[in-house]
Structures are given as C-alpha cells and as structure tokens.
Design an enzyme around this catalytic site. Structure first.
Site, PDB file in Angstrom:
ATOM      1  N   ASP A 180       0.859  -1.170   0.000  1.00 43.02           N
ATOM      2  CA  ASP A 180       0.000   0.000   0.000  1.00 43.02           C
ATOM      3  C   ASP A 180       0.908   1.236   0.000  1.00 43.02           C
ATOM      4  O   ASP A 180       2.108   1.138   0.297  1.00 43.02           O
ATOM      5  CB  ASP A 180      -0.892  -0.046   1.246  1.00 43.02           C
ATOM      6  CG  ASP A 180      -1.758   1.180   1.392  1.00 43.02           C
ATOM      7  OD1 ASP A 180      -2.286   1.654   0.374  1.00 43.02           O
ATOM      8  OD2 ASP A 180      -1.897   1.671   2.526  1.00 43.02           O
ATOM      9  N   ASP A 182      -0.323   5.074   0.921  1.00 40.14           N
ATOM     10  CA  ASP A 182      -0.618   6.020   1.992  1.00 40.14           C
ATOM     11  C   ASP A 182      -0.499   5.360   3.360  1.00 40.14           C
ATOM     12  O   ASP A 182      -1.087   4.300   3.620  1.00 40.14           O
ATOM     13  CB  ASP A 182      -2.030   6.586   1.825  1.00 40.14           C
ATOM     14  CG  ASP A 182      -2.143   7.497   0.616  1.00 40.14           C
ATOM     15  OD1 ASP A 182      -1.117   7.762  -0.026  1.00 40.14           O
ATOM     16  OD2 ASP A 182      -3.270   7.936   0.308  1.00 40.14           O
TER      17      ASP A 182
END
EC number: 3.1.3.3
Length: 397
Positions: A180, A182
């Site tokens: 991922d 963020d």
C-alpha cells in the site's frame, strides 16, 4: 555381524579456531558415518553436536577419540545414545519476534506460549539489533496456523511483533512484494494533502469519518472527497510530490528487495499523478492507483477509469504476480487499512504495518515499529547483511 550403534557427541566450552577440524580429524580414523552436525557459538561459547553411526567396537573408538580432543582443547564432552532421522519430519516453523526494545519478560512470554503449544525451540538467532531488536526462532512440533493465533494474542499483551511462517523452500522464494502507499510506503494520506491545498480539509475529513463508520463504502467516499478537489490547478501534484515523506526504512526495503531480484509493486487507493513518479524514483516494478481527471489544466473533481478499491487491490496483486510469473504463495502484501484486507489475505504472507486492530487481527504478521524495512526481518534477512550490501554499493558512498 554387530548391529550399528548411533552416538551423539556434544562438545561445549570456549571456542577457538580449529576445534571442528581437530574433532573430525580424530573421528576420521574410525570407520563411521556422519548422520548430522550442528554447531552454535554464542558470545565465544561453543556447542558442537555430531551424530554418528558405527558398528561394534568402532562406536567405543569414536567416544575415545572425542574424549581425547576434548581433553586436549579443554572442552566438556557428553556422549549419549543417539537416534537416526525420524520417518517423518516434524512440523517446523520460523517465529520472528520484533521488539522496540525487546525485553526479557516479552521473550519469556512468547517462548512460554510456544512450550504450551507442545512445540520445541531448536534454534534462536538474532537478526537485527537496531533500530529494533529482532530474533528468529526455529520451532518444531506445532502447526503454524494454531501457533500463530496463540502468539498473536501474547504479542499484543507484551507489545511486541511476532510473525509465524511455515518452514520450507517457499519462505526463501518470496519474489513479489506489494505495498500500500498512503501510511505505509509514505507517511500521511495524499488526498488530505490535496485537500489542504484546496482548503477543504475539514470536509474531506468528515467524509472519511463517515466511511470509517460504515456509512459509505470506499468507492462512494472516494468520489465524494475527490469532488471537493474540483478546480485545483494540476500544478498541485508537483507541490504534493515535493511534500511527500517516505516512511523510515522505505528506501532500504525496496533497495534490498531489488538486490535479491525480488519484484516490488505498489497498489493504492490514491492517485497515479503522485504514485507513478514516486514508484519510478524508487525503481518499483509495478504500480496501480486511481487517476484524477484533469481538463484545461485543472482537476474536474472526477476519477477516470475503474476505482482501485479493496477488491481492486487484490486483483492488482494477482495481475502483478501473473505478469512476473510468481505463484501467489510466493508473494508478500503490506498494508495498514481495511481496504488492504483482501490483498493481505490473497498473498502468501500478509503483513499489517502500523495497522488498525481489525487488520492486525486478520494479517499473518504485524509490524508496529515505525520502520518499514523491519519487514525484511520477517523474510529472514539479517540487518548486518543489509548493511554490508549498502557499504559495498558505490552509489550509496
């Protein structure tokens, strides 16, 4: 003809160069077969075990030869009846414990739960001493899934991180790592950074809170938040990219994985205009994210194409693995939010990084220290090997 006997010779004491060669030179004068050898040196103290098979008086000669070496080198010798290899190998797992710091009580609690599970610790080795302490335990006699559940509960109480992985070739073959972006690869959320430039931070935060309460799914919340960005000049992307801060250890993680010829990917509910250049800068192989529509040099408040949501992240993992020719069992996924759950479940190893409780509970392993390169320890990569590679890299000099 006398039946073969199996002997276990165990020498302990102060280590010095030549102990092992001296022992085997003495044993070599006897007609015997080596079945197993294990040697560990801890702070200058040696434990050397040799399992041998010999017939008749040759077995006694082995013990005499070993006793002579032990006396000469001032080592202690234990001779016991050994056993050959079992018909079926016991269940084996690798247990990695991360502490920041790692305290005796925590390690005692973790090893206690291992014993409660009926498992045995065959070997312990430290693989990192800073910025976190990481130790790896080789454990036999317990099924990995049940052991993982028991240790996860204890780890939460002791405030340490624990990962349990089944031993075998597949652990050495993690050839695709998908992250991922963020709050995982980078600190913070890109959409909040964009909202700050548009002056709509509170409005975006309100929509995010509604999604967290379950009142909106990710796609609906994303469309609402993006609509608040309408009118921003496209030059905002350059400003946001300049403000992005990588998570500590991010470059080390990617650099080390690339040295190991591991493919690296990012998949994000964020935006290609920021994720793409970031991936290129780090040398990341694959990237998937949402694309903000820009018309006449300004954001329209809409997204083009299909939204990369929870299901889309898992699909990206599968797509990247297929392109790289990597079985899903040999993939690692790293994420922090509910949007990553499907991806973490689909990967061979799912790692929750500074994640919400629901994600930590569902993942195979959790990392709560603020260093992304701590994931390397879960893969059995020692810190000193990472540093040696960095020291030899002319581009880092």
């Amino acid at each position: 003809m006398p039946a073969p006997r199996t002997l276990l010779l165990t020498l302990t004491g102060h280590d010095r160069p030549g102990v092992t060669s001296r022992l085997f030179a003495a044993l070599g004068a006897v007609d015997a077969v080596v079945l197993d050898v294990e040697q560990v040196v801890v702070r200058g103290r040696l434990v050397l075990g040799v399992l041998l098979e010999a017939k008749g008086r040759a077995a006694d000669a082995l013990a005499e030869a070993a006793a002579g070496v032990a006396a000469e080198l001032e080592l202690e010798l234990e001779v016991s009846a050994g056993r050959g290899e079992p018909e079926q190998r016991p269940l084996r797992s690798h247990v990695t414990v991360l502490g920041f710091p790692l305290r005796p009580a925590a390690l005692g609690a973790i090893t206690g739960r291992i014993a409660d599970a009926g498992a045995n610790i065959d070997r312990i080795v430290r693989i990192a001493r800073y910025p976190v302490t990481a130790v790896e335990l080789e454990v036999s006699g317990a099924e990995s899934h049940g052991l993982r559940a028991a240790l996860a509960r204890e780890a939460a109480q002791q405030q340490v991180d624990v990962a349990v992985q089944r031993a075998g070739l597949h652990r050495r073959g993690k050839r695709l790592v998908v992250m991922d972006v963020d709050s995982t690869l980078i600190q913070g959320e890109v959409i909040e950074m964009l909202a700050a430039h548009a002056g709509v931070e509170d409005e975006v935060a309100a929509v995010t809170a509604a999604a967290m309460r379950g009142e909106l799914d990710f796609a609906a919340s994303l469309h609402q938040r993006v609509s608040l960005l309408a009118g921003l000049p496209a030059t905002v992307f350059e400003q946001v990219r300049a403000d992005v801060e990588l998570t500590p250890g991010a470059r080390t993680l990617v650099r080390t994985l690339k040295r190991l010829d591991t493919r690296v990917a990012v998949v994000s509910g964020g935006f290609t205009q920021v994720v793409g250049p970031l991936a290129a800068d780090l040398g990341i192989d694959y990237a998937a994210a949402n694309t903000l529509e820009v018309v006449g040099g300004r954001l329209t408040g809409r997204i083009t194409g299909r939204v990369v949501d929870r299901a889309g992240k898992a699909e990206a993992l599968e797509r990247f693995a297929a392109d790289a020719g990597v079985p899903l069992a040999q993939t690692v996924a790293i994420g922090d939010g509910a949007n990553d759950l499907d991806m973490l479940a689909r990967a061979g190893l799912g790692v929750a990084f500074n994640a919400k409780p629901v994600v930590r509970a569902a993942a195979d392993a959790a990392v709560t220290v603020p260093y992304l390169d701590a994931v390397l320890y879960l893969l059995g990569i020692p810190r000193d090997e990472v540093e040696e590679a960095d020291a030899a890299d002319p581009f880092l000099a």
